[in-house]
Design an enzyme around this catalytic site. Structure first.
Site, PDB file in Angstrom:
ATOM      1  NE  ARG A  48     143.899  32.987  -7.079  1.00 20.88           N
ATOM      2  CZ  ARG A  48     145.072  32.288  -6.680  1.00 20.88           C
ATOM      3  NH1 ARG A  48     145.215  31.590  -7.485  1.00 20.88           N
ATOM      4  NH2 ARG A  48     145.487  32.621  -5.597  1.00 20.88           N
ATOM      5  CG  ASP A 100     155.006  34.626  -5.823  1.00 18.57           C
ATOM      6  OD1 ASP A 100     154.289  35.402  -5.083  1.00 18.57           O
ATOM      7  OD2 ASP A 100     154.725  33.322  -5.815  1.00 18.57           O
ATOM      8  CE  LYS A 132     147.852  37.162  -5.213  1.00 17.28           C
ATOM      9  NZ  LYS A 132     147.891  35.979  -4.487  1.00 17.28           N
ATOM     10  CG  ASN A 133     150.542  37.381  -2.221  1.00 13.43           C
ATOM     11  OD1 ASN A 133     149.343  37.216  -2.354  1.00 13.43           O
ATOM     12  ND2 ASN A 133     151.581  36.895  -2.786  1.00 13.43           N
ATOM     13  NE  ARG A 184     151.231  27.186  -1.346  1.00 19.23           N
ATOM     14  CZ  ARG A 184     150.511  28.281  -2.128  1.00 19.23           C
ATOM     15  NH1 ARG A 184     149.728  28.250  -3.341  1.00 19.23           N
ATOM     16  NH2 ARG A 184     150.709  29.716  -1.675  1.00 19.23           N
ATOM     17  N   PRO A 185     151.399  22.770   2.619  1.00 17.96           N
ATOM     18  CG  PRO A 185     153.292  22.017   3.595  1.00 17.96           C
ATOM     19  CD  PRO A 185     152.536  22.257   2.235  1.00 17.96           C
ATOM     20  CB  CYS A 221     147.605  26.860  -4.348  1.00 20.34           C
ATOM     21  SG  CYS A 221     147.459  28.147  -5.482  1.00 20.34           S
ATOM     22  CB  ILE A 234     159.819  28.417  -2.578  1.00 24.31           C
ATOM     23  CG1 ILE A 234     160.900  29.327  -2.692  1.00 24.31           C
ATOM     24  CG2 ILE A 234     158.526  28.736  -1.623  1.00 24.31           C
ATOM     25  CD1 ILE A 234     161.657  29.295  -1.127  1.00 24.31           C
TER      26      ILE A 234
HETATM   27  C1  EPZ Z   1     152.711  32.941   0.088  1.00 20.85           C
HETATM   28  O1  EPZ Z   1     152.076  31.789   0.028  1.00 20.85           O
HETATM   29  C2  EPZ Z   1     152.224  33.734  -1.079  1.00 20.85           C
HETATM   30  N1  EPZ Z   1     150.491  33.712  -1.167  1.00 20.85           N
HETATM   31  C3  EPZ Z   1     152.495  33.008  -2.359  1.00 20.85           C
HETATM   32  O2  EPZ Z   1     152.429  33.879  -3.420  1.00 20.85           O
HETATM   33  C4  EPZ Z   1     154.015  32.986  -2.199  1.00 20.85           C
HETATM   34  O3  EPZ Z   1     154.361  32.179  -3.491  1.00 20.85           O
HETATM   35  C5  EPZ Z   1     154.760  32.431  -1.098  1.00 20.85           C
HETATM   36  O4  EPZ Z   1     154.181  33.025   0.151  1.00 20.85           O
HETATM   37  C6  EPZ Z   1     156.209  32.500  -0.932  1.00 20.85           C
HETATM   38  O5  EPZ Z   1     156.603  33.601  -1.114  1.00 20.85           O
HETATM   39  C7  EPZ Z   1     150.076  34.622  -0.192  1.00 20.85           C
HETATM   40  O6  EPZ Z   1     150.753  35.363   0.412  1.00 20.85           O
HETATM   41  C8  EPZ Z   1     148.547  34.335  -0.264  1.00 20.85           C
HETATM   42  P1  EPZ Z   1     154.836  29.874   2.259  1.00 20.85           P
HETATM   43  P2  EPZ Z   1     152.291  30.953   1.382  1.00 20.85           P
HETATM   44  O7  EPZ Z   1     154.076  29.322   3.627  1.00 20.85           O
HETATM   45  O8  EPZ Z   1     152.422  31.635   2.451  1.00 20.85           O
HETATM   46  C9  EPZ Z   1     156.297  25.289   2.839  1.00 20.85           C
HETATM   47  C10 EPZ Z   1     151.105  34.025  -5.477  1.00 20.85           C
HETATM   48  O9  EPZ Z   1     151.488  33.875  -6.738  1.00 20.85           O
HETATM   49  N2  EPZ Z   1     155.418  25.306   4.021  1.00 20.85           N
HETATM   50  O10 EPZ Z   1     155.917  30.859   2.437  1.00 20.85           O
HETATM   51  O11 EPZ Z   1     151.417  29.728   1.246  1.00 20.85           O
HETATM   52  C11 EPZ Z   1     155.502  25.123   1.669  1.00 20.85           C
HETATM   53  O12 EPZ Z   1     154.969  24.118   1.090  1.00 20.85           O
HETATM   54  C12 EPZ Z   1     151.100  33.140  -4.333  1.00 20.85           C
HETATM   55  O13 EPZ Z   1     150.727  35.316  -5.444  1.00 20.85           O
HETATM   56  C13 EPZ Z   1     155.336  24.445   4.818  1.00 20.85           C
HETATM   57  O14 EPZ Z   1     156.199  23.341   4.677  1.00 20.85           O
HETATM   58  O15 EPZ Z   1     153.876  30.261   1.373  1.00 20.85           O
HETATM   59  C14 EPZ Z   1     156.649  26.283   0.836  1.00 20.85           C
HETATM   60  O16 EPZ Z   1     157.360  25.097   0.275  1.00 20.85           O
HETATM   61  C15 EPZ Z   1     151.559  31.782  -4.818  1.00 20.85           C
HETATM   62  N3  EPZ Z   1     154.542  24.222   6.195  1.00 20.85           N
HETATM   63  C16 EPZ Z   1     157.219  27.077   1.744  1.00 20.85           C
HETATM   64  O17 EPZ Z   1     157.015  26.730   3.068  1.00 20.85           O
HETATM   65  C17 EPZ Z   1     153.719  25.310   6.302  1.00 20.85           C
HETATM   66  O18 EPZ Z   1     153.099  25.378   7.399  1.00 20.85           O
HETATM   67  C18 EPZ Z   1     157.016  28.344   1.489  1.00 20.85           C
HETATM   68  O19 EPZ Z   1     155.606  28.583   1.694  1.00 20.85           O
HETATM   69  C19 EPZ Z   1     153.650  26.353   5.252  1.00 20.85           C
HETATM   70  C20 EPZ Z   1     154.493  26.665   4.358  1.00 20.85           C
END
Ligand code: EPZ
Length: 441
Positions: free
Chosen positions: A405, A313, A30-31, A130-131, A125, A335
């Protein structure tokens, strides 16, 4: 996907106690698919995506893109043909876009293609704040002026020029978004501290199949050489690491024996390692893994980390499994800040879990009992289904649209492994299910 019709609210009814045995096929990731769908509009030519998962998130993104002029054809359930040549409107107000988080990939794609984009801020979410500061940092580094106005992100650039970007946080989304925005910028972009998840590699491979020049995906330094344009391609999405891991843990928590097919074992190494630690047997083959458990579940310690660490995840699925292990286990979620929402629900089934900050302390219990529970989010929902499958008696799980989803035909695949699970609508059908499955103890 035959989703629940608009107004029918479905829930799962589950009668636990069966050990899941047999074979299950894993779908496309999915991702990876969400980012690849968005990246498809970086060219005016047609892109064909195979092994597309038929799940709510990808279907909503496809509908949203059709709503802004992208031509979408679906020759079969798992194949999508996309042509983004008609997308001129970079100011995307389309209602559906607001609803899904992955719509933020459209910013990177539209900025990379048109040097400008206006996309509503993604919905937060419920697993944390989710910044998107790292996404904006990347766009600005390559020359875009980015501001947030009227609930949208507005990015504009005279021209996009390669830059050396140091990510402050390892971010899957930001890494992917910068790949898309910079693949046609002038000159070289380097992303330091890049995310290394399999789906980041898959998106880079997809962009390269369209003529991009990206090297180092899967390591923490990715180098992108801007090219003048991208062309159409046919690409098959990698298998879903998290769907595979969910079925692997289903074997562990029910004491079953499952052959999980169409996987890349390398992507599952951290999951396999933990399953062995808790007493499972895991056999790896070229494109499948077999997980079985006969003895008792043992306790262990888990800390979620960016890939190749244990995936966040998979944290709820591990927490549910450890609630049935001998002894005390701990899980540290490093995370996201709100990813223990399954704990309140599984406590209704008799689990003994205490959450202190970002650590859950799990005291294993002999058994769980069926209860009426609610899916709090996608992965916690899937984990609670595993708990219901392992519990004594009947459970109902509400808000299963959250599970749909990210899981295609979840209850059908589980039934194929011997689970007693139905998708029901009202109290009457729950009563009928209970009558039919009252287990003679
Ligand atoms: C992706 O989310 C996945 N979603 C998430 O899967 C997954 O949990 C996550 O990556 C980590 O592997 C999709 O791909 C659609 P991140 P993403 O940016 O990209 C912080 C599922 O269940 N951060 O890697 O949003 C953030 O707060 C979903 O399929 C910042 O601080 O995750 C988090 O603590 C849930 N600033 C960490 O980084 C930013 O600009 C990792 O987030 C972006 C992120």
């Amino acid at each position: 996907m035959k989703t629940s019709s608009k107004d029918t609210i479905y829930r799962y009814a589950v009668r636990g106690g069966n050990s899941l045995k047999g074979e299950v096929e894993v779908g496309g990731a999915k991702n990876a698919a969400l980012a690849i769908i968005a990246a498809s509009i970086l060219t005016d030519e047609t892109v064909t995506i195979e092994n597309m998962p038929d799940v709510r998130d990808t279907n909503v993104l496809l509908d949203a893109m059709a709503g802004i002029g992208v031509i979408i054809e679906r020759p079969d359930r798992h194949t999508v043909r996309i042509n983004g040549s008609m997308v001129r409107n970079v100011n995307i107000e389309y209602e559906l876009i607001r609803r899904i988080r992955a719509s933020y990939y459209l910013i990177g794609a539209l900025l990379g293609k048109y040097n400008e984009a206006e996309v509503p801020l993604p919905g937060g979410c419920n697993i944390g704040s989710r910044p998107i500061d790292q996404h904006l940092k990347g766009f600005r580094a390559i020359g875009a002026d980015v501001k947030i106005e009227r609930g949208s992100i507005i990015a504009k650039a005279e021209r996009l020029t390669g830059a050396h970007i140091y990510m402050d946080v390892v971010s899957v989304g930001a890494t992917i978004n910068i790949l898309m925005a910079s693949c046609m910028a002038d000159g070289k972009t380097i992303i330091e501290n890049a995310a290394k998840e399999p789906h980041v590699v898959d998106v880079a491979n997809f962009l390269n199949s369209m003529g991009a020049n990206i090297k180092g995906a899967g390591t923490d330094v990715i180098r992108i050489k801007g090219v003048s344009s991208l062309h159409g391609a046919t690409y098959s999405v990698i298998p879903d690491q998290i769907e595979a891991g969910t079925f692997m843990f289903a074997a562990a928590v029910t004491g079953g024996d499952i052959l999980v097919k169409n996987v890349i074992p390398k992507h599952l190494e951290s999951i396999t390692a933990k399953l062995i630690e808790v007493g499972c047997r895991v056999e790896e083959f070229d494109d499948c893994v077999r997980v079985s458990r006969t003895g008792k579940l043992r306790n262990t310690q888990i800390k979620t980390l960016p890939y190749p660490g244990f995936p966040t995840d998979m944290q709820p699925q591990a927490g549910v499994t450890l609630s049935l292990s001998e002894g005390v286990s701990t899980i540290t979620e490093s995370i996201f800040e709100n990813r223990f929402r399954y704990v309140d629900e599984i406590m209704k089934m008799g689990a003994d879990i205490k959450v202190e900050g970002n650590t859950a302390i799990i005291t294993g219990t002999e058994s769980l009992t069926g209860a009426n529970i609610t899916a709090p989010d996608l992965r916690a929902g899937a984990a609670l289904v595993l708990a219901a499958l392992a519990a004594d008696g009947v459970s109902t799980i509400d808000d299963i649209h959250l599970i749909e989803r990210g899981y295609e035909d979840f209850e059908i695949k589980l039934k194929g492994l011997g689970a007693v699970i139905e998708k029901v609508t009202d109290e009457r059908s729950v009563k009928k299910f209970r009558m039919k499955n009252a287990k003679v103890s």
